[in-house]
Design a protein around this motif. Structure first.
Motif, PDB file in Angstrom:
ATOM      1  N   TYR A 172     -11.397  82.828  54.343  1.00  0.00           N
ATOM      2  CA  TYR A 172     -11.690  82.499  55.735  1.00  0.00           C
ATOM      3  C   TYR A 172     -10.554  81.659  56.305  1.00  0.00           C
ATOM      4  O   TYR A 172     -10.130  80.671  55.696  1.00  0.00           O
ATOM      5  CB  TYR A 172     -12.999  81.720  55.839  1.00  0.00           C
ATOM      6  N   TYR A 173     -10.083  82.041  57.485  1.00  0.00           N
ATOM      7  CA  TYR A 173      -9.038  81.265  58.171  1.00  0.00           C
ATOM      8  C   TYR A 173      -9.668  80.713  59.450  1.00  0.00           C
ATOM      9  O   TYR A 173     -10.083  81.473  60.333  1.00  0.00           O
ATOM     10  CB  TYR A 173      -7.848  82.158  58.520  1.00  0.00           C
TER      11      TYR A 173
ATOM     12  N   VAL B 180     -12.814  80.839  50.063  1.00  0.00           N
ATOM     13  CA  VAL B 180     -11.544  80.119  50.112  1.00  0.00           C
ATOM     14  C   VAL B 180     -11.221  79.927  51.593  1.00  0.00           C
ATOM     15  O   VAL B 180     -11.159  80.899  52.349  1.00  0.00           O
ATOM     16  CB  VAL B 180     -10.414  80.900  49.420  1.00  0.00           C
ATOM     17  N   VAL B 181     -11.034  78.678  51.997  1.00  0.00           N
ATOM     18  CA  VAL B 181     -10.869  78.378  53.419  1.00  0.00           C
ATOM     19  C   VAL B 181      -9.510  77.731  53.676  1.00  0.00           C
ATOM     20  O   VAL B 181      -9.151  76.730  53.043  1.00  0.00           O
ATOM     21  CB  VAL B 181     -11.983  77.439  53.921  1.00  0.00           C
ATOM     22  N   ARG B 182      -8.774  78.320  54.595  1.00  0.00           N
ATOM     23  CA  ARG B 182      -7.526  77.735  55.088  1.00  0.00           C
ATOM     24  C   ARG B 182      -7.762  77.418  56.558  1.00  0.00           C
ATOM     25  O   ARG B 182      -8.397  78.203  57.276  1.00  0.00           O
ATOM     26  CB  ARG B 182      -6.378  78.717  54.905  1.00  0.00           C
ATOM     27  N   CYS B 183      -7.279  76.259  57.036  1.00  0.00           N
ATOM     28  CA  CYS B 183      -7.708  75.862  58.374  1.00  0.00           C
ATOM     29  C   CYS B 183      -6.689  75.016  59.138  1.00  0.00           C
ATOM     30  O   CYS B 183      -5.820  74.369  58.554  1.00  0.00           O
ATOM     31  CB  CYS B 183      -9.019  75.082  58.276  1.00  0.00           C
ATOM     32  N   TRP B 184      -6.837  75.087  60.447  1.00  0.00           N
ATOM     33  CA  TRP B 184      -6.221  74.152  61.384  1.00  0.00           C
ATOM     34  C   TRP B 184      -7.366  73.279  61.884  1.00  0.00           C
ATOM     35  O   TRP B 184      -8.389  73.788  62.337  1.00  0.00           O
ATOM     36  CB  TRP B 184      -5.596  74.885  62.564  1.00  0.00           C
TER      37      TRP B 184
ATOM     38  N   ALA C 221     -14.189  68.690  53.713  1.00  0.00           N
ATOM     39  CA  ALA C 221     -15.240  69.685  53.431  1.00  0.00           C
ATOM     40  C   ALA C 221     -14.757  70.793  52.501  1.00  0.00           C
ATOM     41  O   ALA C 221     -15.553  71.635  52.076  1.00  0.00           O
ATOM     42  CB  ALA C 221     -15.745  70.287  54.734  1.00  0.00           C
ATOM     43  N   GLY C 222     -13.459  70.801  52.201  1.00  0.00           N
ATOM     44  CA  GLY C 222     -12.941  71.791  51.259  1.00  0.00           C
ATOM     45  C   GLY C 222     -11.960  72.780  51.844  1.00  0.00           C
ATOM     46  O   GLY C 222     -11.541  73.725  51.166  1.00  0.00           O
ATOM     47  N   GLY C 223     -11.556  72.578  53.100  1.00  0.00           N
ATOM     48  CA  GLY C 223     -10.571  73.460  53.701  1.00  0.00           C
ATOM     49  C   GLY C 223      -9.151  73.050  53.341  1.00  0.00           C
ATOM     50  O   GLY C 223      -8.859  71.858  53.221  1.00  0.00           O
ATOM     51  N   ASP C 224      -8.286  74.030  53.161  1.00  0.00           N
ATOM     52  CA  ASP C 224      -6.861  73.772  52.926  1.00  0.00           C
ATOM     53  C   ASP C 224      -6.215  73.580  54.299  1.00  0.00           C
ATOM     54  O   ASP C 224      -5.998  74.543  55.031  1.00  0.00           O
ATOM     55  CB  ASP C 224      -6.240  74.959  52.185  1.00  0.00           C
TER      56      ASP C 224
END
Length: 370
Positions: free
Chosen positions: A3-4, A31-35, A43-46
């Motif tokens: 998830y982005y 798997v979360v990548r985020c702005w 919360a676990g986002g990259d």
């Protein structure tokens, strides 16, 4: 699944963090990548980019930072390509997100929007971009479903408002400990000052908010410091030792407040959900206000009044936001009779927002359809 998520403001960081937690509950392999911000990271986002680096407010500031904005857009596209997500999730922040959505759709990424841009308030023509570029929309305000489906023929999911969970799930705090830790008066009722999260709005709001303090010496005025701003920024407003300051603890502050002066935005709804009587304040620079006045088609600026479709809380806008008017309106909400009417309206407001579970509902739909 991958998830982005893209959020560009403090409120988006809060809602994004709760969405990430819910996604990880629904999808063990998420798997979360985020702005976003610190909350999404916790919360676990990259975290790729912090919203502090993207907070441009007003026509002039946006214009003067176009170079940085376009560099962020280009970088975001490249980062999505490198990550190859199963779904890109946009949280509000429409100026940036709708540009990325167009590109993402053209490159065959699944696009979901959680927390709609406020196209019902201004630039309604953006519905064309949303219908073209967004696969699924999850709305959090009750009137948005009719707006999209009945007016524009675009099906959406109403999941309720995530603030109900964010506020309702907080562990209880001890008021005496809170006051002692933050050097606040142990006896005076608190009037919270929520001046916003961007430097420009804080500078405009706090001066006039603080101008009424001498008329209410029986109360402790406390500034809610935004997580996006350093304490040093507020130093000029803290020359009076009677003025309290709490950094990045707005919810704790509201939970112990008697009344509040609030800059228009998500904070008006947060204050209402804490059942705190408030006066809504807004003042922008002259040019930005003149532009906004011509493109915004709403009767009210606060979410409380918009949802209730009537004036529940007083709004003081632009020239009406002055010491005299603010003193009059603050006096009213400190009065017992007026407060009771506000409490009744706040309870009705909460019912209209659809109850608990917004983040879980959205995460379930996103994970099932990704």
């Amino acid at each position: 699944m991958k998830y982005y998520i893209i959020a560009g403001e403090a409120s988006g960081d809060l809602h994004g963090s709760n969405l990430i937690k819910a996604l990880k509950t629904k999808d063990a392999d998420a798997v979360v990548r985020c702005w976003g911000g610190d909350l999404m990271q916790e919360a676990g986002g990259d975290l790729v980019k912090h919203y502090k680096d993207m907070a441009f407010m007003g026509f002039l500031e946006v214009l003067s930072n176009l170079g940085a904005i376009f560099r962020n857009i280009a970088f975001c596209k490249e980062d999505i390509k490198a990550f190859q997500p199963d779904v890109v999730i946009f949280i509000d922040y429409s100026g940036f997100n709708l540009r990325i959505a167009k590109w993402a759709k053209e490159h065959h990424y699944k696009t979901n929007y959680y927390i709609s841009p406020q196209i019902w308030a201004s630039r309604e023509s953006r519905i064309k971009k949303i219908k073209r570029d967004i696969d699924a929309m999850y709305v959090i305000l009750p009137f948005e479903k009719d707006f999209y489906e009945k007016k524009h023929g675009f099906p959406v999911h109403f999941v309720g408002h995530p603030l109900i969970d964010a506020i309702g799930d907080r562990p209880p705090k001890d008021e005496k400990v809170f006051r002692e830790q933050n050097n606040l008066d142990l006896n005076k009722p608190i009037i919270a000052l929520l001046p916003g999260s961007r430097k420009q709005e804080v500078q405009k709001m706090l001066s006039v908010m603080l101008s009424v303090t001498k008329s209410f010496e029986a109360y402790q005025f406390v500034i809610a410091g935004a997580p996006s701003l350093e304490r040093d920024f507020y130093a000029i407003f803290l020359a009076d030792p009677k003025i309290g300051f709490v950094a990045n603890k707005t919810y704790d502050l509201l939970s112990f407040s008697y009344a509040a002066l609030v800059t228009s935005g998500t904070a008006t709804l947060e204050t209402a959900l804490f059942k705190i009587p408030q006066v809504v304040c807004y003042r922008g620079n002259w040019l930005s206000y003149q532009i906004a006045k011509r493109i915004i088609t709403l009767d009210y600026i606060s979410l409380v009044n918009l949802i209730m479709k009537k004036e529940v809380v007083k709004e003081l806008i632009q020239n009406d936001l002055n010491t005299k008017n603010l003193t009059v309106e603050l006096t009213k909400i400190l009065d017992g009779g007026h407060r009771e009417k506000l409490f009744e309206a706040y309870y009705e407001l909460e019912q209209k927002l659809g109850g608990k579970g917004a983040s879980t509902k959205a995460a379930t739909l996103i994970a099932e359809n990704a």
